[in-house]
Design an enzyme around this catalytic site. Structure first.
Site, PDB file in Angstrom:
ATOM      1  N   SER A 232       0.810  -1.211   0.000  1.00 28.27           N
ATOM      2  CA  SER A 232       0.000   0.000   0.000  1.00 28.27           C
ATOM      3  C   SER A 232       0.843   1.260   0.000  1.00 28.27           C
ATOM      4  CB  SER A 232      -0.911  -0.014   1.241  1.00 28.27           C
ATOM      5  OG  SER A 232      -1.545   1.213   1.443  1.00 28.27           O
ATOM      6  N   GLY A 233       0.242   2.351  -0.496  1.00 25.85           N
ATOM      7  CA  GLY A 233       0.843   3.664  -0.388  1.00 25.85           C
ATOM      8  C   GLY A 233       0.477   4.370   0.898  1.00 25.85           C
ATOM      9  N   ASP A 234      -0.245   3.682   1.791  1.00 27.28           N
ATOM     10  CA  ASP A 234      -0.637   4.271   3.069  1.00 27.28           C
ATOM     11  C   ASP A 234      -0.789   3.132   4.073  1.00 27.28           C
ATOM     12  OD1 ASP A 234      -1.723   6.080   5.064  1.00 27.28           O
ATOM     13  OD2 ASP A 234      -2.314   7.395   3.420  1.00 27.28           O
ATOM     14  N   ASP A 235      -1.498   3.364   5.188  1.00 25.01           N
ATOM     15  CA  ASP A 235      -1.616   2.339   6.227  1.00 25.01           C
ATOM     16  C   ASP A 235      -2.231   1.059   5.668  1.00 25.01           C
ATOM     17  OD1 ASP A 235      -0.718   4.225   8.149  1.00 25.01           O
ATOM     18  OD2 ASP A 235      -2.756   4.997   8.354  1.00 25.01           O
ATOM     19  N   SER A 266       4.521  -1.218   3.425  1.00 24.44           N
ATOM     20  CA  SER A 266       4.075   0.175   3.302  1.00 24.44           C
ATOM     21  C   SER A 266       5.208   1.104   3.748  1.00 24.44           C
ATOM     22  CB  SER A 266       2.822   0.418   4.143  1.00 24.44           C
ATOM     23  OG  SER A 266       2.397   1.763   4.014  1.00 24.44           O
TER      24      SER A 266
END
Length: 455
Positions: A232-235, A266
């Site tokens: 992911s690009g986030d949490d 991540s």
């Protein structure tokens, strides 16, 4: 008539079934199937009180815009079925903002200051919403998010980007054995819901894609997330419960949540995040058997003065981490607010946080634990933890940075900060609940797709 009779596990089977192809669907990867999905849902909704209904998505590449499903409804994807998010922005209608969040995430709209945005503006409908179950045979939902990421980075969006899946005010939800890729924003967002199971899910997004959180239970109770793989690009998992005064007023906590056997990559965010929108409260979260690779932080608690609410009774054990910035991170100074109306006297309570049986290597700092001067984070317990600090070519830093926290530690290497005094060999291990939650007692049965005429 479909010749295949795929089988899948679900908590209940539906009495009525139909295929998307029965409603004029065309799986050529080009033709819009928004109207076909809408027609199928409209037809099958009549069976909601008669054993429910199931819509089968056969092999093919099925382009569609957002559409609402219905209660007592199962959407089943064949392993060779791919649902593609439409690139026509007109096929993503708007809905009212969430009452506990106002504008679900102001910074998800554009790279502009919150004060320049209308907090009552609508948000885009998610690609799939309002259903009970999406089981699959590893079929795929592809949001084709590159268009949205580019517009976001250029500040060209008027509304919050749509998620791939959002469920509101639902009960008895199952999402299983599917792959979600390239979401415009968050991937799976159950909100104001209960008895939610997310299992056997793969989520993939470019590491530089903005706000592509994996699984975000939000003001939800009795949630089970297990056997999932998230890049992911986030949490990877973010537990939320409303933002500032709006979340306080709505008052629906996230509680009784299990996360187990999760693998996360991540580099810019957390494996498991609690907050920062937590004003309705977060309690009784249990995470175990977690693998983190090349991620910013293992467990991150994010809150601030003005949030109110609480984060309490958080239990983590059996965590393995490779190449991290921080193994543990908590902060009471996460200052983003939706508007200027937050109450500066709404001070969050953080207490009862337990980490045990953690092994990490290639870590820049073991822990960055920052409470609030007027409201220390209390009851922090860290036991049986070994963190290998990566010092190659770097200026040596203190392995722990702790302010305004209180608690204990035992068997921690490198030794934790003075505010978490080592209890020595006689120290008790950090607690982890022994009683099972009701969501663990759900039973599954084998269901079979059988096509039935829709006319």
């Amino acid at each position: 008539m479909e010749s295949l009779r795929p089988q899948y596990a679900s908590t209940s089977c539906r009495a009525h079934t139909a295929s998307l192809a029965d409603f004029g669907g065309v799986g050529d990867g080009v033709t819009s199937n928004t109207k076909a999905f809408q027609a199928a849902v409209a037809h099958l909704s009549q069976f909601a009180q008669d054993g429910g209904a199931q819509l089968y998505v056969p092999p093919g590449r099925w382009v569609t815009g957002s559409f609402n499903l219905t209660s007592y409804f199962t959407l089943y994807l064949h392993r060779d079925a791919v649902i593609l998010g439409s690139q026509d922005m007109n096929e993503w209608p708007t809905i009212n903002p969430l009452p506990s969040m106002v504008e679900a995430e102001m910074h998800l709209v554009a790279d502009t200051a919150p004060s320049s945005l209308d907090p009552t503006s609508p948000m885009l409908l998610s690609l799939l919403s309002e259903f009970d179950r999406i089981p699959g045979d590893n079929g795929t939902v592809d949001g084709q998010g590159a268009l949205w990421w580019q517009k976001f980075k250029k500040g060209q969006l008027k509304y919050t980007r749509g998620y791939l899946v959002e469920l509101m005010f639902s009960d008895q939800i199952l999402i299983s054995n599917l792959t979600f890729i390239n979401s415009p924003s968050w991937n799976i967002h159950p909100v104001y819901s209960s008895n939610v199971v997310v299992m056997g899910i793969t989520i993939l997004a470019p590491l530089n894609s903005p706000n592509t959180d994996g699984i975000n239970p939000d003001s939800c109770s009795h949630v089970r997330i297990e056997d999932c793989y998230v890049v992911s690009g986030d949490d990877c998992v973010a537990i939320k419960s409303g933002w500032d005064e709006y979340g306080i007023a709505f008052g629906m906590p996230s509680q009784h949540i299990i996360v187990r056997r999760l693998t996360c990559i991540s580099p810019t965010s957390a494996v498991i995040a609690l907050g920062s929108e937590m004003s309705g409260g977060i309690q009784d979260v249990r995470a175990e058997d977690i693998l983190a690779i090349n991620s910013e932080s293992g467990v991150r608690i994010k809150t601030a003065v003005g949030r109110g609410g609480y984060v309490r009774d958080i239990f983590v054990r059996g965590f393995t981490m490779h190449t991290m910035k921080w193994a543990f991170w908590m902060t009471g100074n996460y200052g983003s607010h939706p508007d200027s109306h937050f109450d500066p006297n709404a001070v969050p309570v953080v207490k009862g946080i337990s980490y045990s049986n953690v092994v990490a290597d290639g870590v820049a700092m073991a822990g960055k634990l920052e409470g609030i001067s007027s409201a220390h984070f209390k009851g922090i317990c860290i036991s049986n933890v070994t963190v290998g600090i990566d010092t190659r070519g770097k200026k040596l830093k203190l392995p722990w940075n702790c302010t305004y926290i209180e608690g204990v530690s035992s068997g921690v290497s490198p030794p934790s900060c003075p505010s978490l005094p080592d209890q020595g060999a006689a120290g008790e291990p950090c607690p982890y609940p022994t009683e099972r939650l009701p969501i663990d007692e759900l039973e599954f049965r084998e269901c079979t797709y059988r096509s039935t005429p829709h006319m």
